[in-house]
Design an enzyme around this catalytic site. Structure first.
Site, PDB file in Angstrom:
ATOM      1  N   HIS A 141       0.838  -1.225  -0.015  1.00  0.00           N
ATOM      2  CA  HIS A 141      -0.037   0.098   0.126  1.00  0.00           C
ATOM      3  C   HIS A 141       0.734   1.208   0.037  1.00  0.00           C
ATOM      4  CE1 HIS A 141      -4.472  -1.485   1.051  1.00  0.00           C
ATOM      5  NE2 HIS A 141      -3.803  -2.293   0.561  1.00  0.00           N
ATOM      6  N   GLY A 188       5.063   5.423  -4.664  1.00  0.00           N
ATOM      7  CA  GLY A 188       6.294   5.017  -4.541  1.00  0.00           C
ATOM      8  C   GLY A 188       6.569   4.503  -3.011  1.00  0.00           C
ATOM      9  N   ASP A 245       8.160   5.346  -0.313  1.00  0.00           N
ATOM     10  CA  ASP A 245       8.681   6.633   0.391  1.00  0.00           C
ATOM     11  C   ASP A 245       8.025   6.597   1.701  1.00  0.00           C
ATOM     12  OD1 ASP A 245       6.306   6.851  -0.251  1.00  0.00           O
ATOM     13  OD2 ASP A 245       6.482   9.047  -1.325  1.00  0.00           O
TER      14      ASP A 245
END
Length: 323
Positions: free
Chosen positions: A65, A71, A73
């Site tokens: 998720h 991305g 991050d």
């Protein structure tokens, strides 16, 4: 066959080294004094796994998720009134507390060195390994993102069709085989709840009848667990005895007999684009494990932020808030 699978996995790792040079294995070696960052994190995961094996599925889902939105991050970890956490697909995501614990442990050893994005990737690998999957090498060096918006979240639900799922994964650069691996690998240790399958048990697509693709014996068992108007009980997605919390190919084996719990799972067993891949992994456990690990490595490289690719990020002090 097992040795062949391992050999293939090692060759793919060499390929990934070339493709994803902005990340690297052993990125934190020497950056935390004489401390082993990955060992610190693994100890936290090991302690949690010992009392809660469902954390494996939780971390796989959290990693997915996070990576499949903006991305890998760690934007999913940020708190806020309209952050990614508040989007409908993320209401039931778990594992934030484990990431917090791992972050606290590495911060005590070396503050402001290890990113939350890397902690997610490392924790997921460790959980997979503890559940008898491959202890693959995680490529690290990610930085944490600065933005988290619920409006960015567009993730597939359990009733998505196989065709739509193929398109969703392809848009992120994944093949149909990699889709089968990532869905199956997550679901082999996954859990769902009655609310997501009652339609299959009693009123499939408004027909007033159960899903005809479901094995009658499984249907009767699940109706006992999930009666009409009953509680929202949990159900293991892998119904293979002794396999519900093990990263193995038991999940794929059960689909051949109509024992898939979610609609998407059972549909993959009959769809012309996926059925042969389901059979392939059902018949070759070592191949599934090596290729699942490779798919996870690829997923962990989605749109990463590093000091080497010009994207702006940070190393958060607290995974739930920007510095």
């Amino acid at each position: 066959m097992k040795n062949f699978g391992v050999a293939v996995f090692l060759l793919v790792l060499v390929s990934l080294t070339n493709c994803y040079g902005i990340l690297q294995t052993g990125f934190y070696v020497g950056k935390c004094g004489n401390q082993d960052v990955e060992a610190i994190i693994r100890n936290v995961v090991r302690q949690r796994f010992a009392r809660d094996p469902t954390i494996v599925a939780a971390l796989l889902r959290l990693h997915f998720h996070d990576c499949f939105v903006t991305g890998c991050d760690a934007s999913l970890l940020l708190d806020g009134p309209s952050s990614e956490k508040t989007a409908d697909p993320n209401f039931s995501v778990r594992g934030y507390d484990l990431i917090d614990a791992a972050k606290a442990a590495v911060e005590r050893a070396c503050p402001r060195v290890v990113s939350c994005a890397d902690i997610i990737a490392i924790c997921t690998r460790d959980a997979v390994s503890l559940a008898q999957g491959i202890n693959y090498r995680v490529r690290t060096g990610r930085r944490d993102g600065l933005v988290s918006q619920a409006s960015s979240v567009s993730l597939p639900g359990p009733s998505i069709s196989v065709a739509d799922s193929i398109v969703f994964f392809a848009d992120k650069g994944f093949t149909t085989k990699e889709m089968v691996l990532l869905i199956g690998g997550g679901h082999t240790v996954g859990i769902t709840h009655c609310a997501f399958i009652r339609d299959r048990l009693f009123n499939f697509r408004g027909s007033g009848r159960p899903d005809p693709s479901m094995n009658p014996n499984l249907l009767n068992r699940l109706r006992g667990t999930c009666p009409r108007g009953g509680p929202d009980n949990s159900i293991n997605l892998d119904q293979t005895p002794g396999s519900s919390f093990v990263v193995d190919n038991g999940f794929y084996n059960q689909l051949g007999g109509g024992n898939g719990i979610l609609e998407i799972d059972q549909a993959m067993a009959s769809h012309p684009e996926t059925r042969n891949k389901i059979r392939l992994f059902a018949n070759d456990g070592p191949l599934f494990q090596t290729q699942f690990a490779t798919a996870l490595i690829k997923m962990g490289n989605l749109d990463v932020i590093t000091h080497r690719n010009g994207k702006i990020g940070e190393i958060r002090r607290n995974c739930r808030a920007r510095n």
